[in-house]
Design an enzyme around this catalytic site. Structure first.
Site, short mmCIF file in Angstrom:
data_model
loop_
_atom_site.label_atom_id
_atom_site.label_comp_id
_atom_site.label_asym_id
_atom_site.label_seq_id
_atom_site.Cartn_x
_atom_site.Cartn_y
_atom_site.Cartn_z
N HIS A 237 -11.18 7.73 3.04
CA HIS A 237 -11.73 7.66 4.25
C HIS A 237 -12.92 7.97 4.68
O HIS A 237 -13.53 7.99 5.97
CB HIS A 237 -10.86 8.65 5.06
CG HIS A 237 -10.50 8.27 6.71
ND1 HIS A 237 -10.85 9.14 7.70
CD2 HIS A 237 -10.28 7.17 7.41
CE1 HIS A 237 -10.50 8.48 8.79
NE2 HIS A 237 -10.17 7.53 8.53
N LYS A 239 -17.37 7.33 5.03
CA LYS A 239 -18.19 6.32 5.60
C LYS A 239 -19.55 7.01 5.56
O LYS A 239 -19.81 7.87 6.02
CB LYS A 239 -18.09 6.18 7.06
CG LYS A 239 -16.49 5.45 7.44
CD LYS A 239 -15.59 6.47 8.21
CE LYS A 239 -14.17 6.01 8.38
NZ LYS A 239 -13.40 7.18 8.79
N ASP A 244 -32.68 4.67 -0.14
CA ASP A 244 -33.89 5.12 -0.84
C ASP A 244 -33.70 6.50 -1.22
O ASP A 244 -34.73 7.20 -1.36
CB ASP A 244 -35.06 4.76 -0.01
CG ASP A 244 -35.35 3.29 -0.16
OD1 ASP A 244 -34.86 2.38 -0.90
OD2 ASP A 244 -36.13 2.90 0.88
N HIS A 416 -12.82 7.50 18.84
CA HIS A 416 -12.60 7.82 17.44
C HIS A 416 -13.39 8.80 16.87
O HIS A 416 -13.35 9.02 15.63
CB HIS A 416 -12.84 6.42 16.80
CG HIS A 416 -12.42 6.14 15.35
ND1 HIS A 416 -13.54 6.17 14.24
CD2 HIS A 416 -11.09 6.13 14.77
CE1 HIS A 416 -12.68 5.91 13.26
NE2 HIS A 416 -11.40 5.77 13.48
N LYS A 418 -14.91 12.31 15.26
CA LYS A 418 -14.35 13.42 14.65
C LYS A 418 -15.42 14.55 14.47
O LYS A 418 -16.31 14.67 13.84
CB LYS A 418 -13.93 13.20 13.24
CG LYS A 418 -12.82 11.77 13.06
CD LYS A 418 -13.80 10.73 12.68
CE LYS A 418 -12.80 9.49 12.39
NZ LYS A 418 -11.49 9.33 12.88
N ASP A 423 -19.58 27.91 19.79
CA ASP A 423 -20.54 28.95 20.34
C ASP A 423 -21.77 28.26 20.29
O ASP A 423 -21.65 26.92 20.91
CB ASP A 423 -20.49 29.95 19.36
CG ASP A 423 -19.20 30.84 19.78
OD1 ASP A 423 -18.59 30.81 20.71
OD2 ASP A 423 -18.96 31.84 18.94
#
Length: 498
Positions: A237, A239, A244, A416, A418, A423
Protein backbone atom coordinates in the site's frame (compact mmCIF):
# COMPACT_ATOMS: atom_id res chain seq x y z
CA UNK A 1 -34.17 -43.45 -0.62
CA UNK A 2 -31.51 -45.09 1.51
CA UNK A 3 -28.86 -44.11 -1.02
CA UNK A 4 -29.94 -40.48 -0.79
CA UNK A 5 -29.86 -40.56 3.00
CA UNK A 6 -26.44 -42.22 2.92
CA UNK A 7 -25.16 -39.59 0.48
CA UNK A 8 -26.45 -36.74 2.66
CA UNK A 9 -24.93 -38.36 5.73
CA UNK A 10 -21.59 -38.75 3.94
CA UNK A 11 -21.58 -35.16 2.73
CA UNK A 12 -22.36 -33.94 6.23
CA UNK A 13 -19.45 -35.93 7.63
CA UNK A 14 -17.13 -34.63 4.90
CA UNK A 15 -18.23 -31.07 5.59
CA UNK A 16 -17.76 -31.59 9.34
CA UNK A 17 -14.26 -32.93 8.75
CA UNK A 18 -13.38 -29.93 6.54
CA UNK A 19 -14.89 -27.54 9.09
CA UNK A 20 -12.78 -29.10 11.86
CA UNK A 21 -9.65 -28.68 9.70
CA UNK A 22 -10.44 -25.00 9.20
CA UNK A 23 -11.21 -24.46 12.88
CA UNK A 24 -7.93 -26.12 13.84
CA UNK A 25 -6.03 -23.96 11.35
CA UNK A 26 -7.62 -20.79 12.71
CA UNK A 27 -6.92 -21.73 16.33
CA UNK A 28 -3.30 -22.57 15.57
CA UNK A 29 -2.73 -19.33 13.63
CA UNK A 30 -2.10 -17.35 16.86
CA UNK A 31 -4.25 -14.47 15.67
CA UNK A 32 -5.74 -11.95 18.08
CA UNK A 33 -8.69 -13.55 19.95
CA UNK A 34 -11.17 -11.09 18.39
CA UNK A 35 -9.87 -11.88 14.88
CA UNK A 36 -9.97 -15.60 15.67
CA UNK A 37 -13.61 -15.37 16.74
CA UNK A 38 -14.47 -13.37 13.62
CA UNK A 39 -12.99 -16.05 11.33
CA UNK A 40 -14.71 -18.85 13.27
CA UNK A 41 -18.04 -17.06 12.87
CA UNK A 42 -17.36 -16.44 9.17
CA UNK A 43 -16.65 -20.08 8.27
CA UNK A 44 -19.60 -21.24 10.41
CA UNK A 45 -22.25 -18.75 9.29
CA UNK A 46 -21.13 -18.62 5.63
CA UNK A 47 -19.73 -22.14 5.16
CA UNK A 48 -18.34 -22.37 1.62
CA UNK A 49 -17.76 -18.68 0.94
CA UNK A 50 -16.30 -18.17 4.41
CA UNK A 51 -13.81 -21.00 3.91
CA UNK A 52 -12.75 -19.62 0.54
CA UNK A 53 -12.29 -16.18 2.08
CA UNK A 54 -10.10 -17.69 4.79
CA UNK A 55 -7.93 -19.49 2.22
CA UNK A 56 -7.35 -16.31 0.23
CA UNK A 57 -7.44 -13.70 3.00
CA UNK A 58 -6.88 -15.37 6.35
CA UNK A 59 -4.04 -17.88 6.09
CA UNK A 60 -0.64 -16.53 7.07
CA UNK A 61 1.12 -17.65 3.88
CA UNK A 62 3.98 -15.23 4.50
CA UNK A 63 5.37 -17.35 7.35
CA UNK A 64 5.79 -20.28 5.01
CA UNK A 65 7.09 -18.74 1.82
CA UNK A 66 7.28 -14.96 1.74
CA UNK A 67 9.82 -14.53 4.50
CA UNK A 68 11.93 -17.35 3.11
CA UNK A 69 12.02 -15.56 -0.22
CA UNK A 70 13.00 -12.29 1.43
CA UNK A 71 15.75 -14.00 3.42
CA UNK A 72 17.29 -15.22 0.21
CA UNK A 73 17.88 -11.68 -1.04
CA UNK A 74 21.22 -9.99 -0.48
CA UNK A 75 21.22 -6.83 1.57
CA UNK A 76 24.36 -7.03 3.72
CA UNK A 77 25.95 -4.43 1.43
CA UNK A 78 23.42 -1.85 2.54
CA UNK A 79 24.28 -2.36 6.19
CA UNK A 80 27.74 -0.95 5.61
CA UNK A 81 26.35 2.11 3.81
CA UNK A 82 23.55 3.49 5.97
CA UNK A 83 21.23 2.65 8.84
CA UNK A 84 17.85 1.71 7.42
CA UNK A 85 15.11 -0.83 7.71
CA UNK A 86 15.66 -2.68 4.45
CA UNK A 87 14.92 -5.98 6.13
CA UNK A 88 11.56 -6.12 7.78
CA UNK A 89 12.01 -9.51 9.44
CA UNK A 90 14.14 -8.96 12.57
CA UNK A 91 15.99 -5.99 11.10
CA UNK A 92 18.02 -5.54 14.29
CA UNK A 93 20.14 -8.51 13.21
CA UNK A 94 21.34 -6.41 10.28
CA UNK A 95 21.30 -2.80 11.43
CA UNK A 96 21.01 -2.73 15.19
CA UNK A 97 24.57 -3.35 16.37
CA UNK A 98 26.72 -0.50 17.55
CA UNK A 99 24.36 2.27 16.41
CA UNK A 100 22.97 3.47 19.74
CA UNK A 101 25.82 5.96 20.25
CA UNK A 102 25.03 7.64 16.94
CA UNK A 103 21.35 7.97 17.89
CA UNK A 104 22.25 9.50 21.27
CA UNK A 105 24.46 12.03 19.51
CA UNK A 106 21.64 13.00 17.13
CA UNK A 107 19.15 13.36 19.98
CA UNK A 108 21.55 15.55 21.92
CA UNK A 109 21.85 17.97 19.01
CA UNK A 110 18.11 18.07 18.23
CA UNK A 111 17.02 19.14 21.75
CA UNK A 112 13.49 17.76 21.48
CA UNK A 113 10.86 17.27 24.17
CA UNK A 114 11.14 14.10 26.29
CA UNK A 115 7.92 12.65 24.86
CA UNK A 116 9.22 13.21 21.32
CA UNK A 117 12.45 11.39 22.17
CA UNK A 118 10.35 8.46 23.35
CA UNK A 119 8.80 8.17 19.88
CA UNK A 120 12.19 8.39 18.20
CA UNK A 121 13.45 5.61 20.48
CA UNK A 122 10.36 3.53 19.71
CA UNK A 123 10.94 3.71 15.96
CA UNK A 124 14.66 3.09 16.39
CA UNK A 125 14.12 0.05 18.62
CA UNK A 126 11.51 -1.49 16.32
CA UNK A 127 13.04 -0.59 12.94
CA UNK A 128 16.56 0.84 13.52
CA UNK A 129 15.82 3.95 11.47
CA UNK A 130 17.48 7.14 12.67
CA UNK A 131 15.98 10.64 12.74
CA UNK A 132 17.41 12.65 9.85
CA UNK A 133 17.70 16.30 8.85
CA UNK A 134 16.16 17.84 5.75
CA UNK A 135 16.58 21.12 3.91
CA UNK A 136 13.06 21.85 2.77
CA UNK A 137 9.54 20.52 2.42
CA UNK A 138 6.17 21.37 0.89
CA UNK A 139 2.81 19.90 1.91
CA UNK A 140 0.07 19.40 -0.70
CA UNK A 141 -3.62 19.02 0.09
CA UNK A 142 -4.82 18.44 -3.48
CA UNK A 143 -3.80 16.12 -6.27
CA UNK A 144 -3.55 19.03 -8.71
CA UNK A 145 -0.73 20.69 -6.77
CA UNK A 146 0.95 17.47 -5.70
CA UNK A 147 1.21 16.01 -9.21
CA UNK A 148 2.22 19.34 -10.72
CA UNK A 149 5.21 19.35 -8.39
CA UNK A 150 5.90 15.66 -9.03
CA UNK A 151 5.91 16.08 -12.81
CA UNK A 152 8.20 19.08 -12.53
CA UNK A 153 10.69 17.10 -10.43
CA UNK A 154 10.53 14.17 -12.86
CA UNK A 155 11.33 16.49 -15.74
CA UNK A 156 14.41 17.75 -13.89
CA UNK A 157 15.74 14.31 -12.86
CA UNK A 158 19.42 13.78 -13.71
CA UNK A 159 20.39 10.39 -12.28
CA UNK A 160 17.55 8.16 -11.09
CA UNK A 161 13.79 7.89 -10.61
CA UNK A 162 12.27 5.27 -8.29
CA UNK A 163 8.47 5.13 -8.03
CA UNK A 164 6.29 2.77 -6.02
CA UNK A 165 2.48 2.97 -5.91
CA UNK A 166 -0.35 0.75 -4.75
CA UNK A 167 -2.51 1.94 -7.66
CA UNK A 168 -0.99 3.10 -10.94
CA UNK A 169 -3.37 3.88 -13.78
CA UNK A 170 -2.71 4.31 -17.48
CA UNK A 171 -5.18 7.20 -17.56
CA UNK A 172 -4.49 10.79 -18.61
CA UNK A 173 -2.19 11.41 -15.63
CA UNK A 174 -0.47 8.06 -16.06
CA UNK A 175 0.11 8.73 -19.77
CA UNK A 176 1.73 12.09 -19.04
CA UNK A 177 3.99 10.53 -16.41
CA UNK A 178 4.86 7.74 -18.87
CA UNK A 179 5.86 10.29 -21.51
CA UNK A 180 8.16 12.02 -19.03
CA UNK A 181 9.69 8.72 -17.90
CA UNK A 182 10.35 7.60 -21.48
CA UNK A 183 12.03 10.92 -22.26
CA UNK A 184 14.20 10.71 -19.14
CA UNK A 185 15.13 7.09 -19.89
CA UNK A 186 16.40 8.21 -23.29
CA UNK A 187 18.58 10.73 -21.46
CA UNK A 188 20.18 7.89 -19.49
CA UNK A 189 18.26 8.29 -16.21
CA UNK A 190 17.82 4.98 -14.36
CA UNK A 191 14.10 4.35 -13.80
CA UNK A 192 12.49 1.63 -11.70
CA UNK A 193 8.75 1.33 -11.00
CA UNK A 194 6.89 -0.95 -8.58
CA UNK A 195 3.17 -1.63 -8.97
CA UNK A 196 1.18 -3.58 -6.39
CA UNK A 197 -0.05 -6.91 -7.73
CA UNK A 198 -3.62 -6.32 -6.59
CA UNK A 199 -4.01 -2.54 -6.49
CA UNK A 200 -2.68 -2.13 -10.04
CA UNK A 201 -4.22 -5.32 -11.40
CA UNK A 202 -5.82 -4.55 -14.79
CA UNK A 203 -5.32 -0.78 -14.27
CA UNK A 204 -2.39 -0.54 -16.71
CA UNK A 205 -2.96 -1.57 -20.31
CA UNK A 206 -0.51 -3.70 -22.32
CA UNK A 207 0.44 -0.99 -24.79
CA UNK A 208 1.41 1.29 -21.90
CA UNK A 209 3.70 -1.34 -20.41
CA UNK A 210 5.24 -2.24 -23.77
CA UNK A 211 6.13 1.40 -24.38
CA UNK A 212 7.84 1.55 -20.99
CA UNK A 213 9.78 -1.65 -21.72
CA UNK A 214 10.85 -0.44 -25.14
CA UNK A 215 12.27 2.76 -23.63
CA UNK A 216 14.25 0.83 -21.02
CA UNK A 217 12.03 1.71 -18.06
CA UNK A 218 12.10 -1.19 -15.60
CA UNK A 219 8.95 -2.15 -13.72
CA UNK A 220 7.89 -5.02 -11.49
CA UNK A 221 4.72 -6.13 -9.73
CA UNK A 222 4.97 -6.65 -5.98
CA UNK A 223 3.31 -10.01 -5.32
CA UNK A 224 1.68 -10.30 -8.75
CA UNK A 225 -1.62 -12.03 -8.02
CA UNK A 226 -1.33 -14.02 -11.25
CA UNK A 227 1.64 -15.76 -9.60
CA UNK A 228 0.74 -15.37 -5.92
CA UNK A 229 -3.03 -15.83 -5.91
CA UNK A 230 -3.08 -17.21 -2.39
CA UNK A 231 -1.30 -14.12 -1.09
CA UNK A 232 -3.63 -11.48 -2.51
CA UNK A 233 -4.40 -10.34 1.04
CA UNK A 234 -0.87 -8.96 1.39
CA UNK A 235 -0.95 -5.63 -0.40
CA UNK A 236 1.87 -3.17 -0.90
CA UNK A 237 0.00 0.00 0.00
CA UNK A 238 3.08 2.25 -0.09
CA UNK A 239 3.33 5.36 -2.27
CA UNK A 240 6.63 7.05 -2.96
CA UNK A 241 8.80 8.69 -5.58
CA UNK A 242 12.53 9.22 -5.00
CA UNK A 243 14.41 11.42 -7.48
CA UNK A 244 18.21 11.63 -7.66
CA UNK A 245 18.48 10.35 -4.09
CA UNK A 246 17.51 13.73 -2.64
CA UNK A 247 13.86 14.51 -3.48
CA UNK A 248 11.00 12.53 -1.96
CA UNK A 249 7.28 12.58 -2.75
CA UNK A 250 5.06 10.52 -0.44
CA UNK A 251 1.67 10.50 1.26
CA UNK A 252 -1.77 9.08 0.59
CA UNK A 253 -2.03 9.71 -3.16
CA UNK A 254 -1.88 6.91 -5.71
CA UNK A 255 -1.02 7.66 -9.32
CA UNK A 256 -4.49 8.15 -10.78
CA UNK A 257 -6.44 11.01 -12.35
CA UNK A 258 -9.20 10.75 -9.73
CA UNK A 259 -6.87 12.41 -7.23
CA UNK A 260 -7.06 15.52 -9.40
CA UNK A 261 -10.61 15.42 -10.76
CA UNK A 262 -12.46 13.40 -8.13
CA UNK A 263 -13.16 10.64 -10.63
CA UNK A 264 -16.60 9.26 -11.48
CA UNK A 265 -17.81 8.93 -7.87
CA UNK A 266 -16.81 12.20 -6.20
CA UNK A 267 -16.73 15.92 -6.92
CA UNK A 268 -13.23 16.12 -5.48
CA UNK A 269 -10.58 14.08 -3.71
CA UNK A 270 -9.02 15.48 -0.49
CA UNK A 271 -5.65 13.92 0.26
CA UNK A 272 -2.32 14.91 1.79
CA UNK A 273 1.14 14.47 0.23
CA UNK A 274 4.52 15.93 1.11
CA UNK A 275 7.62 16.76 -0.93
CA UNK A 276 10.88 16.62 1.01
CA UNK A 277 14.42 17.61 0.01
CA UNK A 278 17.02 15.95 2.21
CA UNK A 279 18.18 12.73 3.82
CA UNK A 280 14.62 11.40 4.16
CA UNK A 281 14.80 10.50 0.47
CA UNK A 282 17.68 8.09 1.18
CA UNK A 283 15.70 6.23 3.84
CA UNK A 284 12.74 5.86 1.48
CA UNK A 285 15.14 4.80 -1.26
CA UNK A 286 16.39 1.99 1.00
CA UNK A 287 12.85 0.75 1.55
CA UNK A 288 12.16 0.97 -2.18
CA UNK A 289 15.29 -1.10 -2.81
CA UNK A 290 14.00 -3.78 -0.43
CA UNK A 291 10.65 -3.93 -2.21
CA UNK A 292 12.45 -4.06 -5.56
CA UNK A 293 14.57 -7.02 -4.41
CA UNK A 294 11.54 -8.80 -2.99
CA UNK A 295 9.76 -8.32 -6.32
CA UNK A 296 12.55 -10.21 -8.10
CA UNK A 297 14.70 -7.30 -9.28
CA UNK A 298 18.36 -6.40 -8.83
CA UNK A 299 19.61 -3.17 -7.29
CA UNK A 300 22.96 -1.39 -7.52
CA UNK A 301 23.71 -0.35 -3.96
CA UNK A 302 26.73 1.67 -5.05
CA UNK A 303 24.22 4.44 -5.77
CA UNK A 304 23.72 4.83 -2.02
CA UNK A 305 27.38 5.60 -1.53
CA UNK A 306 27.32 8.20 -4.31
CA UNK A 307 24.20 9.91 -3.01
CA UNK A 308 25.48 9.96 0.57
CA UNK A 309 28.83 11.44 -0.44
CA UNK A 310 27.17 14.09 -2.61
CA UNK A 311 24.32 15.06 -0.31
CA UNK A 312 24.02 18.67 0.86
CA UNK A 313 24.08 19.82 4.45
CA UNK A 314 20.57 20.45 5.80
CA UNK A 315 20.67 24.12 6.73
CA UNK A 316 17.03 24.39 7.85
CA UNK A 317 17.27 21.04 9.64
CA UNK A 318 13.71 19.76 9.62
CA UNK A 319 14.03 16.53 11.66
CA UNK A 320 12.11 13.55 10.31
CA UNK A 321 12.03 9.76 10.62
CA UNK A 322 10.50 6.98 8.55
CA UNK A 323 8.36 4.15 9.87
CA UNK A 324 7.37 1.22 7.69
CA UNK A 325 5.67 -2.06 8.49
CA UNK A 326 4.22 -5.10 6.79
CA UNK A 327 3.05 -8.65 7.42
CA UNK A 328 6.68 -9.79 7.75
CA UNK A 329 7.65 -7.08 10.25
CA UNK A 330 8.81 -8.21 13.67
CA UNK A 331 6.85 -5.36 15.24
CA UNK A 332 3.69 -3.51 14.22
CA UNK A 333 5.72 -0.33 14.32
CA UNK A 334 3.23 2.09 12.74
CA UNK A 335 0.52 0.89 15.10
CA UNK A 336 2.95 1.41 17.98
CA UNK A 337 3.65 4.90 16.63
CA UNK A 338 -0.06 5.76 16.68
CA UNK A 339 -0.39 4.24 20.15
CA UNK A 340 2.49 6.34 21.47
CA UNK A 341 1.07 9.51 19.92
CA UNK A 342 -2.23 8.89 21.68
CA UNK A 343 -0.72 8.07 25.07
CA UNK A 344 1.84 10.92 24.90
CA UNK A 345 -0.74 13.61 24.16
CA UNK A 346 -1.34 16.14 26.92
CA UNK A 347 -3.68 18.60 25.21
CA UNK A 348 -5.01 17.49 21.81
CA UNK A 349 -4.99 14.78 19.13
CA UNK A 350 -6.00 15.16 15.48
CA UNK A 351 -6.61 12.11 13.26
CA UNK A 352 -7.63 12.04 9.60
CA UNK A 353 -8.38 8.73 7.90
CA UNK A 354 -10.76 7.58 5.17
CA UNK A 355 -11.49 4.33 7.02
CA UNK A 356 -11.78 4.22 10.80
CA UNK A 357 -11.85 0.63 12.04
CA UNK A 358 -9.67 0.54 15.17
CA UNK A 359 -8.84 -2.59 17.11
CA UNK A 360 -9.80 -2.85 20.77
CA UNK A 361 -6.52 -1.51 22.15
CA UNK A 362 -6.47 1.68 20.04
CA UNK A 363 -10.15 2.29 20.69
CA UNK A 364 -9.62 2.08 24.45
CA UNK A 365 -6.54 4.33 24.29
CA UNK A 366 -8.49 7.02 22.44
CA UNK A 367 -11.28 6.89 25.01
CA UNK A 368 -8.83 6.98 27.92
CA UNK A 369 -7.08 10.01 26.42
CA UNK A 370 -10.36 11.87 25.95
CA UNK A 371 -11.63 10.99 29.42
CA UNK A 372 -8.32 12.24 30.83
CA UNK A 373 -8.95 15.69 29.40
CA UNK A 374 -7.19 15.46 26.04
CA UNK A 375 -9.15 17.05 23.18
CA UNK A 376 -9.49 14.26 20.59
CA UNK A 377 -10.77 15.06 17.11
CA UNK A 378 -11.25 12.35 14.46
CA UNK A 379 -12.22 13.02 10.85
CA UNK A 380 -13.20 10.27 8.42
CA UNK A 381 -14.79 10.13 4.99
CA UNK A 382 -18.45 11.12 4.90
CA UNK A 383 -18.62 9.83 1.34
CA UNK A 384 -16.74 6.59 0.86
CA UNK A 385 -15.49 4.42 -1.97
CA UNK A 386 -16.09 1.28 0.10
CA UNK A 387 -19.61 0.73 1.45
CA UNK A 388 -18.70 -2.12 3.81
CA UNK A 389 -15.75 -0.41 5.54
CA UNK A 390 -17.79 2.79 5.75
CA UNK A 391 -20.68 0.94 7.41
CA UNK A 392 -18.42 -0.92 9.84
CA UNK A 393 -16.50 2.25 10.73
CA UNK A 394 -19.69 4.06 11.77
CA UNK A 395 -20.36 1.38 14.40
CA UNK A 396 -17.51 2.80 16.52
CA UNK A 397 -18.74 6.38 16.59
CA UNK A 398 -21.30 6.13 19.39
CA UNK A 399 -18.80 5.00 22.03
CA UNK A 400 -16.34 7.65 20.84
CA UNK A 401 -18.98 10.34 21.34
CA UNK A 402 -19.82 8.93 24.79
CA UNK A 403 -16.17 9.53 25.71
CA UNK A 404 -16.45 13.19 24.54
CA UNK A 405 -14.40 12.57 21.39
CA UNK A 406 -15.32 14.88 18.52
CA UNK A 407 -16.10 12.96 15.32
CA UNK A 408 -16.37 14.63 11.92
CA UNK A 409 -17.32 13.26 8.52
CA UNK A 410 -15.88 15.11 5.56
CA UNK A 411 -18.53 15.92 2.92
CA UNK A 412 -16.71 17.89 0.23
CA UNK A 413 -15.72 14.95 -1.91
CA UNK A 414 -13.77 11.94 -0.64
CA UNK A 415 -11.34 12.30 2.25
CA UNK A 416 -8.36 10.00 1.62
CA UNK A 417 -5.72 11.69 3.86
CA UNK A 418 -3.89 9.64 6.48
CA UNK A 419 -2.48 11.96 9.14
CA UNK A 420 -2.05 12.02 12.89
CA UNK A 421 -0.64 14.78 15.11
CA UNK A 422 -0.72 15.69 18.75
CA UNK A 423 0.11 18.76 20.82
CA UNK A 424 2.80 20.90 19.12
CA UNK A 425 5.84 18.91 17.98
CA UNK A 426 4.97 15.50 16.46
CA UNK A 427 2.96 14.70 13.34
CA UNK A 428 2.84 12.06 10.60
CA UNK A 429 1.75 11.80 6.98
CA UNK A 430 1.64 8.42 5.30
CA UNK A 431 -0.19 5.58 3.65
CA UNK A 432 -1.52 3.88 6.79
CA UNK A 433 -5.27 3.99 7.39
CA UNK A 434 -6.62 3.76 10.92
CA UNK A 435 -7.66 0.13 10.62
CA UNK A 436 -6.42 -3.39 11.42
CA UNK A 437 -5.54 -4.16 7.80
CA UNK A 438 -3.13 -1.24 7.54
CA UNK A 439 -1.60 -1.85 10.97
CA UNK A 440 -1.12 -5.60 10.62
CA UNK A 441 -1.43 -6.86 7.03
CA UNK A 442 -0.57 -4.24 4.42
CA UNK A 443 2.90 -3.00 3.58
CA UNK A 444 2.68 0.63 4.74
CA UNK A 445 5.03 3.59 5.18
CA UNK A 446 4.68 6.81 7.18
CA UNK A 447 6.87 9.89 7.48
CA UNK A 448 7.15 11.27 11.03
CA UNK A 449 7.95 14.93 11.62
CA UNK A 450 9.48 16.36 14.79
CA UNK A 451 8.80 19.90 13.70
CA UNK A 452 6.43 22.46 15.23
CA UNK A 453 5.99 24.25 11.92
CA UNK A 454 4.74 21.12 10.14
CA UNK A 455 2.50 20.27 13.09
CA UNK A 456 0.98 23.74 12.95
CA UNK A 457 0.33 23.56 9.21
CA UNK A 458 -1.40 20.16 9.45
CA UNK A 459 -3.48 21.41 12.38
CA UNK A 460 -4.52 24.48 10.38
CA UNK A 461 -5.61 22.27 7.48
CA UNK A 462 -7.64 20.06 9.82
CA UNK A 463 -9.61 23.10 10.99
CA UNK A 464 -10.07 24.12 7.35
CA UNK A 465 -11.46 20.67 6.53
CA UNK A 466 -13.85 20.95 9.48
CA UNK A 467 -15.68 23.68 7.54
CA UNK A 468 -16.71 21.05 4.99
CA UNK A 469 -17.51 18.34 7.52
CA UNK A 470 -20.51 17.22 9.53
CA UNK A 471 -19.96 16.99 13.27
CA UNK A 472 -21.69 13.88 14.58
CA UNK A 473 -23.98 14.14 17.59
CA UNK A 474 -24.76 11.46 20.16
CA UNK A 475 -28.54 11.91 19.83
CA UNK A 476 -28.42 10.55 16.28
CA UNK A 477 -27.12 7.19 17.49
CA UNK A 478 -29.31 7.03 20.60
CA UNK A 479 -32.44 7.44 18.46
CA UNK A 480 -31.51 4.65 16.05
CA UNK A 481 -33.95 1.76 15.80
CA UNK A 482 -33.19 -1.63 17.36
CA UNK A 483 -33.04 -3.16 13.89
CA UNK A 484 -30.37 -0.64 12.83
CA UNK A 485 -28.39 -1.36 15.98
CA UNK A 486 -28.67 -5.09 15.36
CA UNK A 487 -27.45 -4.85 11.77
CA UNK A 488 -24.59 -2.56 12.82
CA UNK A 489 -23.56 -5.03 15.50
CA UNK A 490 -23.55 -7.81 12.91
CA UNK A 491 -21.32 -5.80 10.55
CA UNK A 492 -18.96 -4.97 13.42
CA UNK A 493 -18.23 -8.68 13.93
CA UNK A 494 -16.22 -8.54 10.72
CA UNK A 495 -14.20 -5.43 11.67
CA UNK A 496 -10.98 -7.38 12.43
CA UNK A 497 -11.10 -8.90 8.93
CA UNK A 498 -11.29 -5.59 7.01
Amino acid sequence: MQEVIFLIFSLENIYLAIWIIFVTSILLSKKHPITTMSWLLTITLIPVIGMLLYIFLGINWREVTLINKIKNTTHHSVRSIMISNLVKFNSSDFFGRGKRDKLDEILKNLKLEDETVEIINLIFNTEKTQPNLNQNYEIYYSGKNAFKALKNDLLNAKDSIYMEYYIWRSDELGVRVKEILIAKAKEGVEIKLIFDGLGSFLSIDRVYKKELEKAGVEFLYFLDIKLFMLKLDYRNHRKMTIIDGKILHTGGMNLGLEYITGGDKFDSWRDTNIRVIGDMALYYMAIFATDWLNSGGKFDFNRFEKFILNRSNSINSHPMQVSSSGPDSQWASIKYLYTKCITNAKREIFIQTPYFIPDHSLLEQLKIAALSGVKVRIMSAGKSDNIITHRVGKTFFEELLLANIEVYQYQKGFLHAKTILYDDEVSSIGTCNFDSRSFNINYEINAIFYDKEINSKLKKQFFEDMKYSTKLELDFFIKQSKFKRLTDSFFRLFAPLL
